[in-house]
Design a protein around this motif. Structure first.
Motif, PDB file in Angstrom:
ATOM      1  N   LEU A   1       0.840  -1.202   0.000  1.00  0.00           N
ATOM      2  CA  LEU A   1       0.000   0.000   0.000  1.00  0.00           C
ATOM      3  C   LEU A   1       0.871   1.246   0.000  1.00  0.00           C
ATOM      4  N   ASP A   2       2.073   1.112   0.561  1.00  0.00           N
ATOM      5  CA  ASP A   2       2.974   2.256   0.634  1.00  0.00           C
ATOM      6  C   ASP A   2       4.406   1.737   0.784  1.00  0.00           C
ATOM      7  N   ILE A   3       5.343   2.615   0.444  1.00  0.00           N
ATOM      8  CA  ILE A   3       6.757   2.242   0.470  1.00  0.00           C
ATOM      9  C   ILE A   3       7.541   3.418   1.001  1.00  0.00           C
TER      10      ILE A   3
ATOM     11  N   SER B   1      -1.553  -4.975   3.733  1.00  0.00           N
ATOM     12  CA  SER B   1      -2.811  -5.263   4.408  1.00  0.00           C
ATOM     13  C   SER B   1      -2.914  -6.777   4.590  1.00  0.00           C
ATOM     14  N   VAL B   2      -3.197  -7.218   5.806  1.00  0.00           N
ATOM     15  CA  VAL B   2      -3.210  -8.665   6.094  1.00  0.00           C
ATOM     16  C   VAL B   2      -4.492  -9.066   6.833  1.00  0.00           C
ATOM     17  N   TYR B   3      -4.682 -10.368   7.001  1.00  0.00           N
ATOM     18  CA  TYR B   3      -5.847 -10.914   7.710  1.00  0.00           C
ATOM     19  C   TYR B   3      -7.166 -10.301   7.225  1.00  0.00           C
ATOM     20  N   ASP B   4      -7.470 -10.531   5.966  1.00  0.00           N
ATOM     21  CA  ASP B   4      -8.729 -10.063   5.378  1.00  0.00           C
ATOM     22  C   ASP B   4      -8.931  -8.562   5.564  1.00  0.00           C
ATOM     23  N   GLY B   5      -7.828  -7.817   5.542  1.00  0.00           N
ATOM     24  CA  GLY B   5      -7.935  -6.362   5.641  1.00  0.00           C
ATOM     25  C   GLY B   5      -8.202  -5.865   7.048  1.00  0.00           C
ATOM     26  N   LYS B   6      -8.148  -6.758   8.033  1.00  0.00           N
ATOM     27  CA  LYS B   6      -8.427  -6.338   9.413  1.00  0.00           C
ATOM     28  C   LYS B   6      -7.218  -5.630  10.034  1.00  0.00           C
ATOM     29  N   LEU B   7      -6.016  -5.973   9.587  1.00  0.00           N
ATOM     30  CA  LEU B   7      -4.802  -5.357  10.132  1.00  0.00           C
ATOM     31  C   LEU B   7      -3.880  -4.919   9.001  1.00  0.00           C
ATOM     32  N   ASP B   8      -2.975  -3.990   9.350  1.00  0.00           N
ATOM     33  CA  ASP B   8      -1.907  -3.615   8.427  1.00  0.00           C
ATOM     34  C   ASP B   8      -0.594  -4.148   8.996  1.00  0.00           C
ATOM     35  N   ALA B   9       0.401  -4.284   8.155  1.00  0.00           N
ATOM     36  CA  ALA B   9       1.716  -4.757   8.600  1.00  0.00           C
ATOM     37  C   ALA B   9       2.803  -3.880   8.004  1.00  0.00           C
ATOM     38  N   HIS B  10       3.822  -3.601   8.815  1.00  0.00           N
ATOM     39  CA  HIS B  10       5.046  -3.007   8.277  1.00  0.00           C
ATOM     40  C   HIS B  10       6.032  -4.147   8.070  1.00  0.00           C
ATOM     41  N   VAL B  11       6.581  -4.218   6.881  1.00  0.00           N
ATOM     42  CA  VAL B  11       7.514  -5.286   6.557  1.00  0.00           C
ATOM     43  C   VAL B  11       8.812  -4.645   6.070  1.00  0.00           C
TER      44      VAL B  11
ATOM     45  N   GLU C   1       7.916  -6.290  10.709  1.00  0.00           N
ATOM     46  CA  GLU C   1       8.356  -5.358  11.739  1.00  0.00           C
ATOM     47  C   GLU C   1       7.283  -5.246  12.807  1.00  0.00           C
ATOM     48  N   LYS C   2       6.063  -4.985  12.366  1.00  0.00           N
ATOM     49  CA  LYS C   2       4.947  -4.954  13.319  1.00  0.00           C
ATOM     50  C   LYS C   2       3.599  -5.007  12.616  1.00  0.00           C
ATOM     51  N   LEU C   3       2.590  -5.407  13.391  1.00  0.00           N
ATOM     52  CA  LEU C   3       1.201  -5.354  12.919  1.00  0.00           C
ATOM     53  C   LEU C   3       0.546  -4.157  13.589  1.00  0.00           C
ATOM     54  N   PHE C   4      -0.394  -3.543  12.928  1.00  0.00           N
ATOM     55  CA  PHE C   4      -1.126  -2.446  13.569  1.00  0.00           C
ATOM     56  C   PHE C   4      -2.517  -2.317  12.959  1.00  0.00           C
ATOM     57  N   THR C   5      -3.372  -1.605  13.702  1.00  0.00           N
ATOM     58  CA  THR C   5      -4.741  -1.401  13.217  1.00  0.00           C
ATOM     59  C   THR C   5      -4.693  -0.372  12.095  1.00  0.00           C
ATOM     60  N   PRO C   6      -5.308  -0.652  10.962  1.00  0.00           N
ATOM     61  CA  PRO C   6      -5.223   0.292   9.837  1.00  0.00           C
ATOM     62  C   PRO C   6      -5.758   1.669  10.233  1.00  0.00           C
ATOM     63  N   PRO C   7      -5.093   2.715   9.769  1.00  0.00           N
ATOM     64  CA  PRO C   7      -5.602   4.054  10.060  1.00  0.00           C
ATOM     65  C   PRO C   7      -6.981   4.198   9.420  1.00  0.00           C
ATOM     66  N   VAL C   8      -7.940   4.725  10.177  1.00  0.00           N
ATOM     67  CA  VAL C   8      -9.262   4.860   9.567  1.00  0.00           C
ATOM     68  C   VAL C   8      -9.427   6.253   8.995  1.00  0.00           C
ATOM     69  N   GLY C   9      -9.928   6.283   7.795  1.00  0.00           N
ATOM     70  CA  GLY C   9     -10.205   7.564   7.165  1.00  0.00           C
ATOM     71  C   GLY C   9     -11.552   8.026   7.666  1.00  0.00           C
ATOM     72  N   GLU C  10     -12.402   8.389   6.716  1.00  0.00           N
ATOM     73  CA  GLU C  10     -13.730   8.816   7.082  1.00  0.00           C
ATOM     74  C   GLU C  10     -14.606   7.574   7.184  1.00  0.00           C
ATOM     75  N   ARG C  11     -14.934   7.182   8.379  1.00  0.00           N
ATOM     76  CA  ARG C  11     -15.729   5.969   8.529  1.00  0.00           C
ATOM     77  C   ARG C  11     -17.208   6.258   8.298  1.00  0.00           C
ATOM     78  N   ALA C  12     -17.943   5.187   8.049  1.00  0.00           N
ATOM     79  CA  ALA C  12     -19.383   5.317   7.842  1.00  0.00           C
ATOM     80  C   ALA C  12     -20.047   5.886   9.098  1.00  0.00           C
ATOM     81  N   GLU C  13     -21.128   6.624   8.883  1.00  0.00           N
ATOM     82  CA  GLU C  13     -21.957   7.009  10.034  1.00  0.00           C
ATOM     83  C   GLU C  13     -22.788   5.779  10.390  1.00  0.00           C
TER      84      GLU C  13
END
Ligand SMILES: Cc1cc2nc3c(=O)[nH]c(=O)nc-3n(C[C@H](O)[C@H](O)[C@H](O)COP(=O)(O)OP(=O)(O)OC[C@H]3O[C@@H](n4cnc5c(N)ncnc54)[C@H](O)[C@@H]3O)c2cc1C
Lengths: 327, 257
Positions: free
Chosen positions: A120-122, A134-144, B222-234
């Motif tokens: 998604l980005d570099i 984007s991993v796990y059906d889009g539920k999480l993001d990963a930095h690799v 390196e790490k997993l994280f919750t995707p940044p949310v943009g404009e979410r649905a109301e």
């Protein structure tokens, strides 16, 4: 400084949108590294393709030969290897498309160049390259982090960079193709266009779209009735077509149709990016999903976190009531 | 015809609450269900269909921890003849490149006319193992295949491109195909077959057989994280009736009645 390369993607004579996104991403990287951006065009004829990307790269390397008319991963791999060995770019960007899927891993494995797919980005971090995925059906993001190397290959997910107009002084360089015929073991034969169905979902103002959340085929008639009652047509996500519940021409998404209705009601669709790219152009999106964390809610305008089987009858009744009042 | 299918056991995350664990690099797995990766079920089915048509052997291989043996047994119950597990626990963090090298280390010594893999795994989303494996084995490949026809020595493979356009290729065997969902109707294993498969031997290969130092990775998480949310649905809240009235209002306002 070693350059940034972007592979131009084209099909049936036209440059594909992902190309402009690759060039925008490439320019970002080139600026960060204080280096140049080169676009690679393998095509036949090449003129129109080169013209479409003029001013968007510092340099365009063109290989023009009949073997490049239609994409064939084996041929592209040979041509790219030839150029990468000579030019040794820092990063080569390829679309994460059916084309990049088929090409990048084989090229990276053959040349021993670290690669990352579906990014998604570099960004550069010191001498290393970090990608966001984007991993796990889009539920999480990963930095690799990619293994430290002089060269990298990255495939970029479509829709992550917005193409920008630029006017660079572009130098066009022609090179001979190292390949002149299709290999015996893999020949492109032809394209087969998707079948046209009785309903054209791309023309509809209102679309009710069903996903795996409808559970079984037996639930389809109720959804169809709902769509018809509110003056719309029924479409679906890929698993519904895979299961044979609806024909392929009803599928919305990257490997299906792109729709831009005034209203798109998504029922039991999680919101995978391959689905989103086909419907994000809708004016208004209402999503019904019982999972509050479903990625579809990042794209929808309105969300209903509920069991779709409870919601559908209510929506149908309310909309029909309003229609009656209007007369 | 000797056929190999590569399958992976993955957590079912589409409808689940996915949480990051304390390492920051993995997810909390204890409450998740695991199953064969979706496109792998289609790859396996295609392999079984081909075996049934041309006779020969079908070997299924998975790089995974002990639990992957459950998935391999399902494949045996559906019709595979042999199953091999490559011990993921012996090789540290795996990326697609490493996984492909492990598969190659085992497959290079097996007879194979055709190899089938899924086109993408729904956990890491890399979509690269099959194509990488083909390159490492020095064989041609076609990815995202939704139809295969064998006509004498020619294989007609149809790749699904954007918009549903098909790319028709004429190939020769041996070759590797990464299979897209929808190509066939994956069968269910019967209870008797599952019971029978429970007794079959699964060959396990680990660091005694494959030198871990020869297997390199191209990337590390390196790490997993919750995707940044943009404009979410109301999110429309209230009773179903209230929600219905809101939607009624939206439809009216957009002039869609
Ligand atoms: C190369 C490629 C191309 C692809 N092309 C496409 C494409 O063109 N179009 C496409 O759609 N997909 C495409 N896919 C597949 C895509 O990645 C997803 O797998 C797919 O979109 C998931 O469909 P879904 O949302 O219906 O199912 P799932 O992801 O399984 O989601 C089902 C959803 O239903 C919800 N749900 C379940 N029961 C209920 C209930 N009772 N009430 C409310 N909600 C409920 C769940 O919470 C879940 O969010 C492609 C994949 C690849 C690899």
């Amino acid at each position: 400084m070693a350059e940034i390369f972007a592979l131009v993607e084209h099909r049936q004579g036209a440059v594909r949108d992902i190309t402009y996104e690759l060039l925008t991403c490439g320019r970002k990287l080139a600026t960060a590294q204080n280096t140049k951006l080169t676009a690679l065009v393998f095509a036949s004829p090449a003129d129109k393709i080169v013209e479409s990307i003029q001013e968007r790269a510092d340099r365009i390397i063109v290989m023009e030969h009949g073997v490049f008319e239609n994409f064939n991963a084996e041929i592209y791999q040979l041509a790219l290897r030839d150029i990468l060995e000579k030019e040794k770019p820092h990063v080569t960007l390829i679309g994460h498309t059916a084309f990049g899927y088929d090409l990048c891993p084989a090229l990276g494995a053959e040349m021993g160049i670290p690669f990352a797919t579906d990014c998604l980005d570099i960004e550069f971090t010191g001498s290393r390259l970090r990608v966001t995925r984007s991993v796990y059906d889009g539920k999480l993001d990963a930095h690799v982090l990619l293994k430290e190397h002089t060269s990298y290959l990255v495939t970029l997910r479509s829709g992550c960079f917005t193409p920008e107009e630029v006017s660079l002084a572009t130098e066009v360089v022609k090179q001979e193709s190292p390949v002149t015929e299709q290999p015996e073991y893999r020949k492109f034969v032809d394209y087969i266009e998707a079948a046209v169905g009785e309903v054209d979902i791309t023309k509809a103002d209102i679309i009710v779209s069903v996903g795996r959340g409808i559970k079984e085929q037996a639930n389809l008639p109720v959804m169809e009735e709902f769509a018809t009652a509110i003056g719309g047509v029924l479409s679906c996500s890929r698993p519904v077509v895979d299961a044979g519940w609806l024909p392929k021409d009803r599928q919305v998404g990257s490997s299906g149709k792109t729709v831009k209705p005034k209203l798109y009601i998504a029922l039991g669709i999680s919101g995978a990016f391959q689905h989103i790219v086909g419907m994000k152009g809708a004016d208004t999106i209402i999503a019904v999903n019982k999972d509050p964390n479903a990625p579809i809610f990042n794209e929808a305008d309105y969300g209903i976190v509920e069991d779709l089987f409870k919601v559908v009858p209510v929506l149908k009744e309310k909309i029909l009531d309003a229609k009656k009042l209007k007369g | 015809m000797d056929i190999i299918a590569c399958i992976k056991r993955v957590p079912q995350t589409a409808e689940a609450d996915v949480k990051i664990d304390s390492s920051g690099k993995d997810i909390v797995k204890d409450r998740l269900q695991f199953d064969m990766n979706e496109s792998d079920t289609y790859a396996l089915e295609e392999a079984i269909l081909l075996k049934e048509k041309f006779s020969g052997s079908l070997t299924v291989i998975s790089v995974g921890t002990f639990d992957a043996e459950d998935t391999l047994r399902i494949a045996l119950a559906k019709g595979a003849d042999n199953a091999i597990r490559i011990k993921a626990e012996d090789f540290g963090e795996l990326d697609g490149y490493k996984t492909a090298q492990l598969l190659k280390a085992v497959i290079k010594d097996l007879k194979h006319d055709a190899i089938f893999t899924g086109c993408i795994a729904t956990d890491d989303y890399y979509s690269q193992v099959g194509v990488t494996l083909a390159e490492l084995l020095g064989m041609p490949h076609a990815s995202l295949v939704t139809k295969i026809e064998i006509d004498g020595n020619t294989v007609h493979a149809y790749r699904e491109l954007e918009g549903g356009l098909l790319e028709h290729l004429a190939m020769s065997l041996p070759a590797l195909f990464t299979i897209q969902t929808g190509i066939n109707e994956p069968r269910y294993a019967s209870l008797i077959a599952i019971r029978r498969a429970a007794k079959k031997e699964i060959k396990v290969i680990g660091k005694e057989e494959i030198n871990a130092e020869d297997i390199v990775s191209f990337s590390s998480l390196e790490k997993l994280f919750t995707p940044p949310v943009g404009e979410r649905a109301e999110i429309l809240s209230g009773t179903l009736d209230e929600i219905g009235t809101r939607v009624q209002g939206i439809v009216k306002e957009k002039g869609l009645l």
